[in-house]
Each structure stands twice: as structure tokens, then as C-alpha cells.
Scaffold this motif. Structure first.
Motif, PDB file in Angstrom:
ATOM      1  N   GLY A   1      10.531  15.561  36.605  1.00  0.00           N
ATOM      2  CA  GLY A   1      10.682  16.461  37.738  1.00  0.00           C
ATOM      3  C   GLY A   1       9.688  17.608  37.682  1.00  0.00           C
ATOM      4  O   GLY A   1       9.081  17.972  38.693  1.00  0.00           O
ATOM      5  N   TRP A   2       9.486  18.172  36.499  1.00  0.00           N
ATOM      6  CA  TRP A   2       8.538  19.264  36.328  1.00  0.00           C
ATOM      7  C   TRP A   2       7.127  18.795  36.697  1.00  0.00           C
ATOM      8  O   TRP A   2       6.406  19.487  37.423  1.00  0.00           O
ATOM      9  N   CYS A   3       6.758  17.625  36.203  1.00  0.00           N
ATOM     10  CA  CYS A   3       5.421  17.088  36.491  1.00  0.00           C
ATOM     11  C   CYS A   3       5.235  16.856  37.994  1.00  0.00           C
ATOM     12  O   CYS A   3       4.173  17.148  38.545  1.00  0.00           O
ATOM     13  N   LEU A   4       6.249  16.339  38.643  1.00  0.00           N
ATOM     14  CA  LEU A   4       6.151  16.096  40.085  1.00  0.00           C
ATOM     15  C   LEU A   4       6.077  17.408  40.867  1.00  0.00           C
ATOM     16  O   LEU A   4       5.343  17.512  41.844  1.00  0.00           O
ATOM     17  N   ARG A   5       6.826  18.402  40.435  1.00  0.00           N
ATOM     18  CA  ARG A   5       6.794  19.708  41.105  1.00  0.00           C
ATOM     19  C   ARG A   5       5.411  20.349  41.026  1.00  0.00           C
ATOM     20  O   ARG A   5       5.045  21.144  41.877  1.00  0.00           O
TER      21      ARG A   5
ATOM     22  N   LEU B   1       2.485  18.697  40.986  1.00  0.00           N
ATOM     23  CA  LEU B   1       1.399  17.875  41.527  1.00  0.00           C
ATOM     24  C   LEU B   1       0.591  18.694  42.533  1.00  0.00           C
ATOM     25  O   LEU B   1       1.163  19.495  43.272  1.00  0.00           O
ATOM     26  N   PRO B   2      -0.702  18.455  42.591  1.00  0.00           N
ATOM     27  CA  PRO B   2      -1.481  19.117  43.647  1.00  0.00           C
ATOM     28  C   PRO B   2      -1.003  18.649  45.018  1.00  0.00           C
ATOM     29  O   PRO B   2      -0.566  17.509  45.183  1.00  0.00           O
ATOM     30  N   ARG B   3      -1.080  19.518  46.000  1.00  0.00           N
ATOM     31  CA  ARG B   3      -0.632  19.202  47.362  1.00  0.00           C
ATOM     32  C   ARG B   3      -1.292  17.948  47.924  1.00  0.00           C
ATOM     33  O   ARG B   3      -0.687  17.217  48.679  1.00  0.00           O
ATOM     34  N   ASP B   4      -2.548  17.733  47.563  1.00  0.00           N
ATOM     35  CA  ASP B   4      -3.292  16.596  48.117  1.00  0.00           C
ATOM     36  C   ASP B   4      -3.171  15.326  47.267  1.00  0.00           C
ATOM     37  O   ASP B   4      -3.912  14.371  47.470  1.00  0.00           O
ATOM     38  N   SER B   5      -2.221  15.298  46.351  1.00  0.00           N
ATOM     39  CA  SER B   5      -2.039  14.129  45.486  1.00  0.00           C
ATOM     40  C   SER B   5      -1.662  12.895  46.310  1.00  0.00           C
ATOM     41  O   SER B   5      -0.896  12.985  47.267  1.00  0.00           O
ATOM     42  N   SER B   6      -2.199  11.760  45.916  1.00  0.00           N
ATOM     43  CA  SER B   6      -1.861  10.507  46.603  1.00  0.00           C
ATOM     44  C   SER B   6      -0.765   9.725  45.868  1.00  0.00           C
ATOM     45  O   SER B   6      -0.440   8.605  46.254  1.00  0.00           O
ATOM     46  N   LEU B   7      -0.213  10.305  44.804  1.00  0.00           N
ATOM     47  CA  LEU B   7       0.870   9.621  44.087  1.00  0.00           C
ATOM     48  C   LEU B   7       2.080   9.451  45.000  1.00  0.00           C
ATOM     49  O   LEU B   7       2.402  10.344  45.780  1.00  0.00           O
ATOM     50  N   PRO B   8       2.758   8.316  44.919  1.00  0.00           N
ATOM     51  CA  PRO B   8       3.947   8.085  45.755  1.00  0.00           C
ATOM     52  C   PRO B   8       5.175   8.812  45.203  1.00  0.00           C
ATOM     53  O   PRO B   8       6.160   8.195  44.803  1.00  0.00           O
ATOM     54  N   TRP B   9       5.126  10.131  45.188  1.00  0.00           N
ATOM     55  CA  TRP B   9       6.204  10.967  44.659  1.00  0.00           C
ATOM     56  C   TRP B   9       7.530  10.690  45.353  1.00  0.00           C
ATOM     57  O   TRP B   9       8.601  10.843  44.759  1.00  0.00           O
ATOM     58  N   HIS B  10       7.462  10.266  46.605  1.00  0.00           N
ATOM     59  CA  HIS B  10       8.679  10.057  47.396  1.00  0.00           C
ATOM     60  C   HIS B  10       9.504   8.878  46.893  1.00  0.00           C
ATOM     61  O   HIS B  10      10.663   8.747  47.245  1.00  0.00           O
ATOM     62  N   ARG B  11       8.921   8.042  46.059  1.00  0.00           N
ATOM     63  CA  ARG B  11       9.639   6.887  45.504  1.00  0.00           C
ATOM     64  C   ARG B  11      10.446   7.241  44.260  1.00  0.00           C
ATOM     65  O   ARG B  11      11.073   6.369  43.657  1.00  0.00           O
ATOM     66  N   VAL B  12      10.431   8.496  43.858  1.00  0.00           N
ATOM     67  CA  VAL B  12      11.160   8.944  42.670  1.00  0.00           C
ATOM     68  C   VAL B  12      12.428   9.659  43.123  1.00  0.00           C
ATOM     69  O   VAL B  12      12.374  10.634  43.868  1.00  0.00           O
ATOM     70  N   ILE B  13      13.581   9.135  42.669  1.00  0.00           N
ATOM     71  CA  ILE B  13      14.886   9.680  43.064  1.00  0.00           C
ATOM     72  C   ILE B  13      15.795   9.757  41.840  1.00  0.00           C
ATOM     73  O   ILE B  13      15.407   9.322  40.753  1.00  0.00           O
ATOM     74  N   THR B  14      16.989  10.263  42.030  1.00  0.00           N
ATOM     75  CA  THR B  14      17.921  10.362  40.902  1.00  0.00           C
ATOM     76  C   THR B  14      18.483   8.987  40.547  1.00  0.00           C
ATOM     77  O   THR B  14      18.433   8.051  41.351  1.00  0.00           O
ATOM     78  N   ALA B  15      19.055   8.874  39.374  1.00  0.00           N
ATOM     79  CA  ALA B  15      19.630   7.602  38.920  1.00  0.00           C
ATOM     80  C   ALA B  15      20.778   7.142  39.807  1.00  0.00           C
ATOM     81  O   ALA B  15      21.055   5.944  39.902  1.00  0.00           O
TER      82      ALA B  15
ATOM     83  N   TYR C   1       1.847   9.577  35.440  1.00  0.00           N
ATOM     84  CA  TYR C   1       1.243   9.427  36.766  1.00  0.00           C
ATOM     85  C   TYR C   1       0.839   7.976  37.022  1.00  0.00           C
ATOM     86  O   TYR C   1       0.994   7.469  38.123  1.00  0.00           O
ATOM     87  N   GLN C   2       0.333   7.297  35.997  1.00  0.00           N
ATOM     88  CA  GLN C   2      -0.009   5.874  36.154  1.00  0.00           C
ATOM     89  C   GLN C   2       1.245   5.052  36.421  1.00  0.00           C
ATOM     90  O   GLN C   2       1.221   4.111  37.222  1.00  0.00           O
ATOM     91  N   THR C   3       2.335   5.400  35.782  1.00  0.00           N
ATOM     92  CA  THR C   3       3.598   4.687  35.990  1.00  0.00           C
ATOM     93  C   THR C   3       4.111   4.916  37.411  1.00  0.00           C
ATOM     94  O   THR C   3       4.537   3.972  38.084  1.00  0.00           O
TER      95      THR C   3
ATOM     96  N   SER D   1      13.999   5.950  39.126  1.00  0.00           N
ATOM     97  CA  SER D   1      14.681   7.204  38.803  1.00  0.00           C
ATOM     98  C   SER D   1      13.821   8.033  37.845  1.00  0.00           C
ATOM     99  O   SER D   1      12.939   7.514  37.162  1.00  0.00           O
ATOM    100  N   TYR D   2      14.122   9.308  37.803  1.00  0.00           N
ATOM    101  CA  TYR D   2      13.406  10.218  36.908  1.00  0.00           C
ATOM    102  C   TYR D   2      13.512   9.730  35.461  1.00  0.00           C
ATOM    103  O   TYR D   2      12.517   9.670  34.744  1.00  0.00           O
ATOM    104  N   GLY D   3      14.713   9.384  35.038  1.00  0.00           N
ATOM    105  CA  GLY D   3      14.924   8.925  33.669  1.00  0.00           C
ATOM    106  C   GLY D   3      14.218   7.616  33.372  1.00  0.00           C
ATOM    107  O   GLY D   3      13.679   7.418  32.283  1.00  0.00           O
ATOM    108  N   GLN D   4      14.231   6.712  34.330  1.00  0.00           N
ATOM    109  CA  GLN D   4      13.545   5.431  34.175  1.00  0.00           C
ATOM    110  C   GLN D   4      12.054   5.668  33.962  1.00  0.00           C
ATOM    111  O   GLN D   4      11.442   5.066  33.080  1.00  0.00           O
ATOM    112  N   LEU D   5      11.470   6.552  34.758  1.00  0.00           N
ATOM    113  CA  LEU D   5      10.043   6.837  34.630  1.00  0.00           C
ATOM    114  C   LEU D   5       9.720   7.515  33.309  1.00  0.00           C
ATOM    115  O   LEU D   5       8.698   7.216  32.690  1.00  0.00           O
ATOM    116  N   ALA D   6      10.592   8.408  32.865  1.00  0.00           N
ATOM    117  CA  ALA D   6      10.382   9.062  31.569  1.00  0.00           C
ATOM    118  C   ALA D   6      10.335   8.010  30.463  1.00  0.00           C
ATOM    119  O   ALA D   6       9.437   8.023  29.619  1.00  0.00           O
ATOM    120  N   ALA D   7      11.282   7.081  30.488  1.00  0.00           N
ATOM    121  CA  ALA D   7      11.323   6.028  29.460  1.00  0.00           C
ATOM    122  C   ALA D   7      10.090   5.131  29.537  1.00  0.00           C
ATOM    123  O   ALA D   7       9.495   4.801  28.509  1.00  0.00           O
TER     124      ALA D   7
END
Length: 112
Positions: free
Chosen positions: A51-55, A57-71, A20-22, A33-39
Motif C-alpha cells: 500500500g505504501w509503495c502504491l501510494r 507511485l508517480p501520478r503518470d505511472s502506467s502500473l495497473p494500480w487499480h487491480r490491487v484490492i484487499t484480500a 512493480y514488476q509483479t 490482494s496487497y498481501g498476495q503481491l507482497a508474498a
């Protein structure tokens, strides 16, 4: 000696917190990408875990989930779904356009 189950749960929580900090560090106008963030979170090869962690997330999370995409630069949501449209809109608001349903990783991938 610690309970192995309790120790495992603590390690899982630490791993998610690091992830989440990353994700929080991805700058506006960039994607990762998902893999980049995992590494980067110390879990090389665990893109599905991201992907599991993002799925979950609480609905009110302020994390920029939208910036995570496939490789390959695609959004993980199926085309024309509410999630796809919401993510697409958020990215475009940040100056990250999609061309042929893909983000140019060459131009917009975050390089920490």
C-alpha cells in the motif's frame, strides 16, 4: 565494504522494482490482494508495504494500480471518494464488476 545505509537503500529499491514488476504482470480483468503481491514479491506479510509503495507511485505511472484490492475483495479507498470511483470505473471497464462494494475474489483473483 559497502556502506550499510547504501546497501539498505539498494535492497529497498530492488524490492520495490520486484513489486512493480509483479503488479505489471496482473492481467486485464483480474485483481490481486496487497498481501498476495507482497508474498509474490518476496515480502510475505508486508501488505501495508505494498500500500505504501502504491501510494507513492508517480501520478503518470502506467502500473495497473487499480487491480490491487484487499484480500476480502474491497477497494482500499473510502466509499464514494474520487479514488474509489476512479478505481471502480477502471475495474468495470476491464470486466471486473463490484457487487455490494466488493469484487468476487473467487472469480477474479489472479492466480499466477
Amino acid at each position: 565494504m559497502k556502506d550499510p545505509q547504501k546497501q539498505h537503500k539498494e535492497q529497498q529499491l530492488l524490492g520495490r522494482q520486484q513489486l512493480y514488476q509483479t503488479i505489471a504482470a496482473i492481467p486485464r480483468g483480474k485483481v490481486a490482494s496487497y498481501g498476495q503481491l507482497a508474498a509474490l514479491a518476496g515480502h510475505t506479510g508486508a501488505a501495508r508495504w505494498v500500500g505504501w509503495c502504491l501510494r507513492h507511485l508517480p501520478r503518470d505511472s502506467s502500473l495497473p494500480w487499480h487491480r490491487v484490492i484487499t484480500a476480502s475483495g474491497k477497494l482500499a479507498f473510502p466509499l464514494a471518494t474520487a479514488g474509489y470511483l476512479r478505481q471502480c470505473e477502471k475495474l468495470e471497464q476491464e470486466g471486473v464488476p463490484l457487487k455490494n462494494h466488493k469484487v468476487s475474489m473467487k472469480l477474479y483473483q489472479w492466480q499466477p
